[in-house]
Design an enzyme around this catalytic site. Structure first.
Site, PDB file in Angstrom:
ATOM      1  N   ASP A  48      29.834  31.663  11.247  1.00 54.20           N
ATOM      2  CA  ASP A  48      30.200  30.902  12.438  1.00 54.20           C
ATOM      3  C   ASP A  48      31.653  30.474  12.268  1.00 54.20           C
ATOM      4  O   ASP A  48      31.976  29.596  11.470  1.00 54.20           O
ATOM      5  CB  ASP A  48      29.279  29.675  12.571  1.00 54.20           C
ATOM      6  CG  ASP A  48      29.541  28.901  13.859  1.00 54.20           C
ATOM      7  OD1 ASP A  48      30.574  29.154  14.522  1.00 54.20           O
ATOM      8  OD2 ASP A  48      28.699  28.033  14.187  1.00 54.20           O
ATOM      9  N   HIS A  49      32.515  31.111  13.028  1.00 55.96           N
ATOM     10  CA  HIS A  49      33.942  30.887  12.843  1.00 55.96           C
ATOM     11  C   HIS A  49      34.359  29.469  13.213  1.00 55.96           C
ATOM     12  O   HIS A  49      35.437  29.010  12.873  1.00 55.96           O
ATOM     13  CB  HIS A  49      34.732  31.911  13.678  1.00 55.96           C
ATOM     14  CG  HIS A  49      36.042  32.294  13.057  1.00 55.96           C
ATOM     15  ND1 HIS A  49      36.857  31.396  12.397  1.00 55.96           N
ATOM     16  CD2 HIS A  49      36.681  33.495  12.978  1.00 55.96           C
ATOM     17  CE1 HIS A  49      37.945  32.020  11.960  1.00 55.96           C
ATOM     18  NE2 HIS A  49      37.861  33.301  12.287  1.00 55.96           N
ATOM     19  N   ARG A  50      33.481  28.755  13.921  1.00 57.33           N
ATOM     20  CA  ARG A  50      33.805  27.362  14.212  1.00 57.33           C
ATOM     21  C   ARG A  50      33.894  26.560  12.925  1.00 57.33           C
ATOM     22  O   ARG A  50      34.549  25.534  12.842  1.00 57.33           O
ATOM     23  CB  ARG A  50      32.733  26.737  15.117  1.00 57.33           C
ATOM     24  CG  ARG A  50      32.624  27.399  16.488  1.00 57.33           C
ATOM     25  CD  ARG A  50      31.496  26.767  17.278  1.00 57.33           C
ATOM     26  NE  ARG A  50      30.225  26.842  16.531  1.00 57.33           N
ATOM     27  CZ  ARG A  50      29.126  26.172  16.858  1.00 57.33           C
ATOM     28  NH1 ARG A  50      29.132  25.382  17.915  1.00 57.33           N
ATOM     29  NH2 ARG A  50      28.032  26.293  16.139  1.00 57.33           N
ATOM     30  N   ALA A  85      30.188  30.911  16.928  1.00 62.16           N
ATOM     31  CA  ALA A  85      31.228  31.909  17.204  1.00 62.16           C
ATOM     32  C   ALA A  85      31.151  32.955  16.089  1.00 62.16           C
ATOM     33  O   ALA A  85      31.750  32.813  15.025  1.00 62.16           O
ATOM     34  CB  ALA A  85      32.590  31.242  17.242  1.00 62.16           C
TER      35      ALA A  85
END
Lengths: 472, 444
Positions: B413-415, B237
């Site tokens: 990666d925002h996850r 993400a």
């Protein structure tokens, strides 16, 4: 009479290549005209495959009746009326050729009688007794077939030196006959007359008869031919001939190629079966700028297209093998290509069948050809002597050989000599086209008792596990 | 004797390889160790060599095909007795790889690298066949007649399709998959149209757009990039954070150190400083030096620092990797960057040098532009894009002054990494670059 006809496609020749081509074109909605100078059906139906098979069957029946005593059948005074036999053959031919006319017309094709000659890549003229017809076209399919070849000094005269056509319509049974050329036509027709009682001598230039087939396939044929009273002069050249005393019969001089010795044979008739020449002369190919190769064949690509983009060629005139079923396939390919379909002649194998006694058939690669092509091969052979149905037919001679790729088990070829192998080979042809491996055939149930079990057993033998044979 | 060369596992865990190009053809005589075929693994292009002298009989796959490890790559005729029969040979492969899949930036203002893939189909001329018919006697692909017809209808050269059926038989499914992969060569055109009488004037090709299109097969490095990018974008993400760095002190430091480095044979660019700053920041933000194990639903904190440096080559983007970069001095970093860059451009990197990075820096050099949204090098969780250094008007105090400025773009990666963490990581790098002296504090 002079007329002009306009069509999308003109097919020259209504033989086993031309008429299926025309029918397929018509089925695909392409306007088609067929030009035929002789009879619909071509050599195959009129003076080739079909009538010869009629005489072969009839003559085999004669022989079977004569030798039926082994089965406890005693027939005395077997009398053959050749005239009646020929008439019977002609009814079969007529039935088939009239069927061809109906099929062409019923599908919407037109037939123009006469001899065609190209005047350009979009026009040809058809000469006939009734006058001249000019046909303009977008595409043309040359399906002119072939005619018997002769060797120097042996021009066909229709009486002394005859071709297969005359041999299918003798008025009386010759007492003796020399067959020059021991290929499949010579051996088929020579066999007919040998069985009917003619004293037949086959003169073959090569080392043995049927040189196109493996030696062991030919051996049962040669054996039975000789046992029936036939003579084979191999490695022998036909030198010259002259009419016999009083113009009756012929004196044929032949030369032993090894010793150089010559001898003279006195025979009623000389049957010349040294091969066939493609019919490419007199067609006006020069008006198309189309050349033939040295043997007279017109070169084509996988779409049956010649060097001129809108001109196609199929069948004997388009190259070896000169076989009717190859012509038919090529005719269908050309028709579909013309109709815009993505067709191509891409068959894995063209079956070859010889209606000798016993029959020979093959499809795909021979053992040697498979090796030459780089395959590691395994070969399985199964004798008809171990096949119950063959024995119950009193036909235990011969065998089936399966040639498979040792690494992939893919079936590469099948060769056979024996009863009905002309029919049996179809299974092998399907196997080749389907890319079958040996087990595909071996694991298929083949009805018992039938001759087809021999093909199953031969492929199993190639894998080392035939049931009814010691596996080598 | 007939000898089959089976595709060896050219790299650990390799299951299949893509045939990039054949360097010989069937019928060619070859010597032992002669390069035969270029095979692309998921990391590198490897040149596979012949183990023996002999004659090549047939090729087991076509350019662009995916060959399974263990499948027959080619068949050759060799002298009897010199090879063990029916055993797969050990890998006779040396590896001057051309490239590896990359995790480059997607520049907002950058020229696309020219693709070098091969052309699959030229625009058909008016009278040309849509699909050249197989020459007679050829085209004996193992397939049923109906499948062979389907191949013609789909415009697929059946000889180039890898069969999945028994004994390598090409199935209808194989054709359809192949057709989807490469697209039709060209649609068959009706013969009624194209076979005009020979003397007719040649008609100009109908100028439909499709006729002047060119279709370039996806193969080799391009294919690896295609897969790597799609995988990253479909899993991570992405969010991108951009800031600007005042490089006045960095420029001064580099200018001071440059002669000393030159004496040691190293050309000191800014990249080693940026790498050092990044490595020092990574040491403080362990979640950035990590990867996402999607299958296990676990974040893997690496605790080792293998730095990927994306580089443009003629074949496409590649990412050479400096292993344990945190343990290297600025000078050593500079030396490694220089060496890897050179060898990447000349396709001399080993496969091992093209994998295993834990964090990647992408620099577009003079094409750096203003900012970008870099795509993360999967399965990493962050990537740093650096941009052009230039004099800009900035406000210092109440004055507008000219300063040497450079933007940096960081995708996360925002996850795994939240916005404030990513921002803090970026600020850490910025701080090291704006005050290079700070890096001294961290040095072991």
């Amino acid at each position: 009479m002079s007329a002009t006809v306009r069509t999308n496609t003109v097919v020259i020749g209504a033989g086993p290549g031309g008429y299926p081509c025309a029918i397929r074109l018509a089925q695909l909605g392409v306007d088609v005209v067929v030009v035929e100078k002789a009879e619909l059906g071509g050599v195959c139906l009129n003076v080739g495959c079909i009538p010869s098979k009629a005489l072969i069957s009839a003559s085999k029946l004669v022989e079977q009746v004569q030798h039926a005593s082994t089965m406890g059948i005693h027939v005395d005074n077997v009398r053959v009326d050749l005239r009646e036999m020929i008439d019977w053959k002609s009814t079969i031919v007529n039935k088939l050729t009239s069927g061809v006319g109906s099929l062409i017309k019923g599908n919407g094709g037109r037939v123009v009688r006469g001899t065609a000659r190209f005047t350009s890549a979009s026009t040809l003229v058809v000469d006939s007794a009734d006058g001249q017809t000019t046909i303009t076209f977008d595409h043309a399919v040359i399906a002119t077939g072939s005619r018997p070849s002769a060797i120097p000094g042996f021009a066909f005269d229709g009486v002394h030196v005859v071709g297969s056509t005359e041999a299918l319509a003798f008025d009386t049974l010759p007492a003796s006959m020399a067959v020059i050329g021991g290929g499949y036509i010579g051996m088929e027709m020579g066999g007919v007359y040998q069985r009917l009682g003619t004293d037949v001598t086959v003169v073959e230039y090569a080392d043995r008869i049927l040189p196109g087939f493996a030696a062991d396939l030919v051996r049962p044929v040669a054996k039975r031919f000789k046992r029936g009273g036939g003579t084979v002069l191999a490695k022998t050249r036909a030198v010259s001939w002259k009419p016999g005393p009083g113009g009756r019969g012929c004196e044929l001089t032949v030369e032993d190629r090894a010793s150089g010795e010559t001898r003279t044979l006195e025979v009623d008739v000389i049957l010349m079966t040294v091969g066939r020449t493609p019919t490419s002369q007199g067609l006006g190919l020069e008006a198309l700028g189309l050349a033939t190769d040295a043997r007279g064949f017109i070169e084509v690509d996988g779409e049956q297209r010649t060097a001129v983009a809108n001109i196609f060629a199929i069948g004997d005139v388009a190259g070896e093998p000169m076989l009717a079923h190859k012509a038919t396939k090529e005719g269908e390919v050309a028709a579909e290509v013309i109709a815009g379909k993505p067709a191509a002649f891409d068959s894995v194998g063209v079956p070859a069948v010889v209606f000798t006694d016993p029959e020979i058939a093959s499809v795909g690669l021979s053992e040697q050809a498979a090796k030459d092509a780089g395959h590691r091969v395994r070969v399985g052979k199964f004798s008809f002597g171990a096949n119950g149905r063959a024995l119950s037919l009193n036909e235990g001679e011969g065998f089936v050989r399966a040639i498979i790729d040792a690494d992939t088990q893919v079936v590469l070829g099948v060769e056979a000599v024996g009863p009905e192998v002309s029919n049996l080979i179809a299974e092998a042809g399907l196997a080749l086209e389907m890319g079958a491996v040996a087990d595909d055939i071996g694991l298929t149930i083949h009805a018992h008792p039938t001759l087809s079990e021999a093909i199953m057993e031969a492929t199993n033998a190639a894998l080392g596990h035939a049931i009814h044979a010691m596996n080598r | 004797m007939r000898y089959e060369f089976h595709l060896p596992a050219l790299a650990e865990g390799m299951m299949e390889g893509e045939i990039v190009s054949w360097l010989v053809g069937a019928g060619d005589d070859v010597r032992a160790d002669q390069p035969i075929v270029e095979v692309m693994t998921d990391k590198a292009t490897v040149v596979v060599q012949s183990p023996y002298d002999g004659k090549v009989l047939e090729l087991g796959a076509a350019d662009g095909d995916i060959a399974d490890v263990g499948s027959v790559l080619w068949v050759m005729e060799i002298q009897d007795g010199i090879a063990p029969a029916a055993t797969a040979p050990t890998a006779a492969a040396k590896a001057p790889p051309t490239a590896a899949p990359a995790a480059p930036t997607q520049p907002a203002a950058a020229a696309a690298a020219p693709a070098t893939a091969e052309v699959a189909a030229a625009p058909p001329a008016a009278a040309a066949r849509a699909t050249p018919p197989a020459p007679r006697g050829a085209g004996k692909a193992l397939a049923t007649p109906a499948t062979r017809r389907l191949a013609r209808e789909l415009g697929v050269d059946i000889g180039s399709v890898r069969g999945t059926g028994p004994a390598g038989r090409v199935t209808a499914d194989d054709l359809r998959k192949h057709g989807q992969a490469v697209g039709p060569v060209a649609a068959p055109a009706p013969s009624v149209e194209r076979a005009a009488p020979a003397y007719a004037p040649a008609r100009r090709a109908a100028a439909s757009d499709a006729e002047v299109e060119e279709r370039v097969k996806l193969r080799g490095l391009r294919r690896a990039i295609y897969e790597s990018m799609a995988r990253s974008k479909s899993t991570a993400a992405h969010f991108t954070y951009v800031d600007e760095v005042d490089c006045e002190l960095l420029v001064a430091a580099r200018n001071r150190l440059k002669p000393a480095a030159a004496e040691r044979g190293v050309k000191l660019s800014y990249l080693p400083f940026i790498a050092k700053a990044t490595l020092l920041a990574l040491a403080r933000f362990e979640k950035v030096n990590a990867s996402m194990d999607d299958a296990a639903q676990e974040i893997v904190l690496k605790r080792y620092f293998h730095l990927g440096i994306a580089a443009a080559t003629d074949s496409g983007l590649t990412v050479p990797v400096i292993k344990h970069a945190d343990q290297l001095s600025l000078l050593d970093l500079a030396g490694h960057i220089q060496d890897l860059g050179q060898r990447a451009r000349t396709n001399l990197l080993k496969p091992a040098e093209l994998r295993g990075s834990t964090f990647t820096i992408s620099s577009l050099g003079r094409l750096g532009g203003l900012f970008a949204t870099p795509i993360i090098n999967h399965p990493e969780v962050a990537i740093l894009g650096i941009h052009e250094m230039q004099k800009r008007a900035v406000v210092r105090g109440d004055d507008i002054v000219a300063r040497t400025m450079m933007n940096i773009s960081l995708s996360f990666d925002h996850r795994v990494i939240d916005g404030h963490e990513g921002a803090a990581f970026c600020q850490a790098i910025k701080a090291y670059l704006e005050q290079p002296d700070l890096m001294m504090l961290e040095m072991a």
